[in-house]
Enzyme design. Sequence first.
Site, mmCIF file in Angstrom:
data_model
loop_
_atom_site.group_PDB
_atom_site.id
_atom_site.type_symbol
_atom_site.label_atom_id
_atom_site.label_comp_id
_atom_site.label_asym_id
_atom_site.label_seq_id
_atom_site.Cartn_x
_atom_site.Cartn_y
_atom_site.Cartn_z
ATOM 1 N N GLU A 122 0.808 -1.202 0.000
ATOM 2 C CA GLU A 122 0.000 0.000 0.000
ATOM 3 C C GLU A 122 0.851 1.265 0.000
ATOM 4 O O GLU A 122 1.918 1.295 0.592
ATOM 5 C CB GLU A 122 -0.910 -0.005 1.243
ATOM 6 C CG GLU A 122 -1.906 -1.147 1.173
ATOM 7 C CD GLU A 122 -2.643 -1.424 2.479
ATOM 8 O OE1 GLU A 122 -3.699 -2.058 2.407
ATOM 9 O OE2 GLU A 122 -2.173 -1.023 3.552
ATOM 10 N N CYS A 164 3.229 8.571 0.767
ATOM 11 C CA CYS A 164 3.842 7.713 1.775
ATOM 12 C C CYS A 164 4.137 6.375 1.093
ATOM 13 O O CYS A 164 3.228 5.676 0.649
ATOM 14 C CB CYS A 164 2.867 7.563 2.945
ATOM 15 S SG CYS A 164 3.486 6.522 4.275
ATOM 16 N N CYS A 171 6.843 -6.548 7.497
ATOM 17 C CA CYS A 171 7.966 -5.907 8.186
ATOM 18 C C CYS A 171 8.503 -6.880 9.223
ATOM 19 O O CYS A 171 7.743 -7.615 9.854
ATOM 20 C CB CYS A 171 7.498 -4.628 8.871
ATOM 21 S SG CYS A 171 8.817 -3.679 9.656
ATOM 22 N N CYS A 195 7.187 -4.237 15.887
ATOM 23 C CA CYS A 195 6.745 -3.276 16.907
ATOM 24 C C CYS A 195 5.355 -3.717 17.371
ATOM 25 O O CYS A 195 4.486 -4.014 16.557
ATOM 26 C CB CYS A 195 6.699 -1.856 16.337
ATOM 27 S SG CYS A 195 8.315 -1.278 15.772
ATOM 28 N N CYS A 221 2.033 -1.926 16.090
ATOM 29 C CA CYS A 221 1.888 -1.634 14.656
ATOM 30 C C CYS A 221 1.279 -2.811 13.909
ATOM 31 O O CYS A 221 1.690 -3.960 14.079
ATOM 32 C CB CYS A 221 3.243 -1.287 14.059
ATOM 33 S SG CYS A 221 3.193 -0.996 12.279
ATOM 34 N N GLY A 263 6.898 -1.530 6.091
ATOM 35 C CA GLY A 263 8.282 -1.997 6.067
ATOM 36 C C GLY A 263 9.249 -1.046 6.735
ATOM 37 O O GLY A 263 8.910 0.070 7.110
ATOM 38 N N GLU A 264 10.470 -1.530 6.901
ATOM 39 C CA GLU A 264 11.547 -0.741 7.491
ATOM 40 C C GLU A 264 12.530 -0.396 6.361
ATOM 41 O O GLU A 264 13.267 -1.268 5.887
ATOM 42 C CB GLU A 264 12.230 -1.560 8.600
ATOM 43 C CG GLU A 264 13.556 -1.027 9.086
ATOM 44 C CD GLU A 264 13.536 0.454 9.497
ATOM 45 O OE1 GLU A 264 12.562 0.901 10.123
ATOM 46 O OE2 GLU A 264 14.501 1.159 9.165
ATOM 47 N N ASN A 275 9.268 6.878 20.087
ATOM 48 C CA ASN A 275 8.100 6.211 20.702
ATOM 49 C C ASN A 275 8.200 5.877 22.198
ATOM 50 O O ASN A 275 7.285 5.252 22.745
ATOM 51 C CB ASN A 275 7.731 4.919 19.950
ATOM 52 C CG ASN A 275 7.266 5.186 18.532
ATOM 53 O OD1 ASN A 275 6.837 6.292 18.233
ATOM 54 N ND2 ASN A 275 7.345 4.190 17.664
ATOM 55 N N CYS A 325 -1.040 5.948 10.015
ATOM 56 C CA CYS A 325 0.193 5.323 10.477
ATOM 57 C C CYS A 325 -0.088 4.015 11.202
ATOM 58 O O CYS A 325 -0.935 3.959 12.092
ATOM 59 C CB CYS A 325 0.917 6.222 11.455
ATOM 60 S SG CYS A 325 1.279 7.836 10.821
HETATM 61 N N1 SAH Z 1 9.564 1.267 9.848
HETATM 62 C C1 SAH Z 1 9.753 2.692 9.725
HETATM 63 C C2 SAH Z 1 8.854 3.296 8.656
HETATM 64 C C3 SAH Z 1 7.374 3.255 9.001
HETATM 65 S S1 SAH Z 1 6.900 4.806 9.626
HETATM 66 C C4 SAH Z 1 9.532 3.370 11.055
HETATM 67 O O1 SAH Z 1 8.953 2.738 11.942
HETATM 68 O O2 SAH Z 1 9.949 4.502 11.237
HETATM 69 C C5 SAH Z 1 5.409 4.451 10.419
HETATM 70 C C6 SAH Z 1 5.241 5.305 11.677
HETATM 71 O O3 SAH Z 1 3.948 5.013 12.216
HETATM 72 C C7 SAH Z 1 6.252 4.972 12.760
HETATM 73 O O4 SAH Z 1 6.678 6.158 13.363
HETATM 74 C C8 SAH Z 1 5.443 4.167 13.758
HETATM 75 O O5 SAH Z 1 5.940 4.330 15.061
HETATM 76 C C9 SAH Z 1 4.073 4.760 13.591
HETATM 77 N N2 SAH Z 1 2.979 3.854 13.938
HETATM 78 C C10 SAH Z 1 2.947 2.526 13.865
HETATM 79 N N3 SAH Z 1 1.754 2.045 14.243
HETATM 80 C C11 SAH Z 1 1.001 3.117 14.556
HETATM 81 C C12 SAH Z 1 -0.354 3.286 14.984
HETATM 82 N N4 SAH Z 1 -1.145 2.257 15.125
HETATM 83 N N5 SAH Z 1 -0.796 4.537 15.183
HETATM 84 C C13 SAH Z 1 0.002 5.604 14.979
HETATM 85 N N6 SAH Z 1 1.271 5.508 14.560
HETATM 86 C C14 SAH Z 1 1.764 4.281 14.352
#
Ligand code: SAH
Length: 362
Positions: free
Chosen positions: A99, A112, A119, A123, A126, A174-175, A230, A347
């Site tokens: 996506e 985005c 991934c 986390c 997520c 993904g990362e 975070n 996010c």
């Molecule tokens: N893997 C990389 C790129 C993804 S960015 C990274 O983590 O930075 C996605 C962002 O969304 C990250 O900052 C993550 O902490 C945040 N995120 C993940 N799950 C979320 C959620 N359920 N609600 C809000 N933010 C979230």
Amino acid sequence: MSEHPPDHPIDLLGLTLEELTGFLVDALGERPFRARQLYRWLHQRGETDLDRMTDLSKALRAELRSRADLAPLAIDLEQRSIDGTVKYRFRTRDGRLLESVYMPAPDRKTLCVSTQVGCAMACTFCMTGTLGLQRNLTAAEIVAQVHGVNRAVARDESLTTTRPLTNLVFMGMGEPLHNFENLKTALTILQSEEGPNFSHRHITVSTVGLVPMIERLGAETDVKLAISLNASTDAQRSELMPVNRKWNIAALLDAARRFPLRQGRRITFEYVLLRGVNDADEDALRLVQLLRGIPAKVNLIPYNENPGLGFATTGEARAEAFRDILAQGRVAAFVRANRGRDIATACGQLANLAGGEARQAL
Ligand code: SAH
């Protein structure tokens, strides 16, 4: 580059201009300027149909048709949010789903971008993390998201420009730094003058904190860095983000301090606010201490709830109190507007549902 059986076509969108020139000259016996012409068709016009590239010889087009892939992704579903956000779901040649999220604003049009299917970072809050890593996206598949959305937006908004997107954030599935080589090749293409020509000022790569790769990103590219922090203690962060057990907050912030910053630039720290987990006054105060001396801005992200993961959203008043404490500590902080919540595109909600479960476009 001699033999390429038809089931392994050359992925044209993932070749830098230099590599494309090598392919055309060495494998096809063409002159170098042909590569430039083709590269412009692919990356400035976003053309996927060889028949329209009328300034290339019929013989070259036939050769490319049999040996090359110009469209590694197909749009499989579009979902429109009431706030203008559009989620594009793409299907890869091998049937994987990923996506990309289009976020228009008056002064910019941002995409985005995803870098992996699933991934590996796991986390705990997520949604994408629950999928595990399915595979890396190729450089061609990363670039193809940008071209695919450019085409769709130009069509939907009846624009004359072929490249409406102005900004890219690598914050999709993904990362990015776990797929560094392909990310880097894609950036080379996306930033190239003969191609899409995105400015380094308009590209941000976000990471969970793969410390050695942050160093490489700083040394080998010139794009902006965002770090998903975070948490304000190692105990907390290791619970939420397993990567912290390998590179803790101190190691991560050291890498941030060493990251080469162009004049006036700051590192973005993302901080997902989780009710009762990391949103207390003490967290904000610790954050001020941690970020001391780092040119930083903090994006506070209200948590988008994912059923089954067990986390809840911080209320608005608490989020603002948290931001105020950062501001008093001279840390620039913003509560990020949540986009596309109604279509689960915000996010941490990207987790391509299998065909049947997917909600239809609104
Ligand atoms: N893997 C990389 C790129 C993804 S960015 C990274 O983590 O930075 C996605 C962002 O969304 C990250 O900052 C993550 O902490 C945040 N995120 C993940 N799950 C979320 C959620 N359920 N609600 C809000 N933010 C979230």
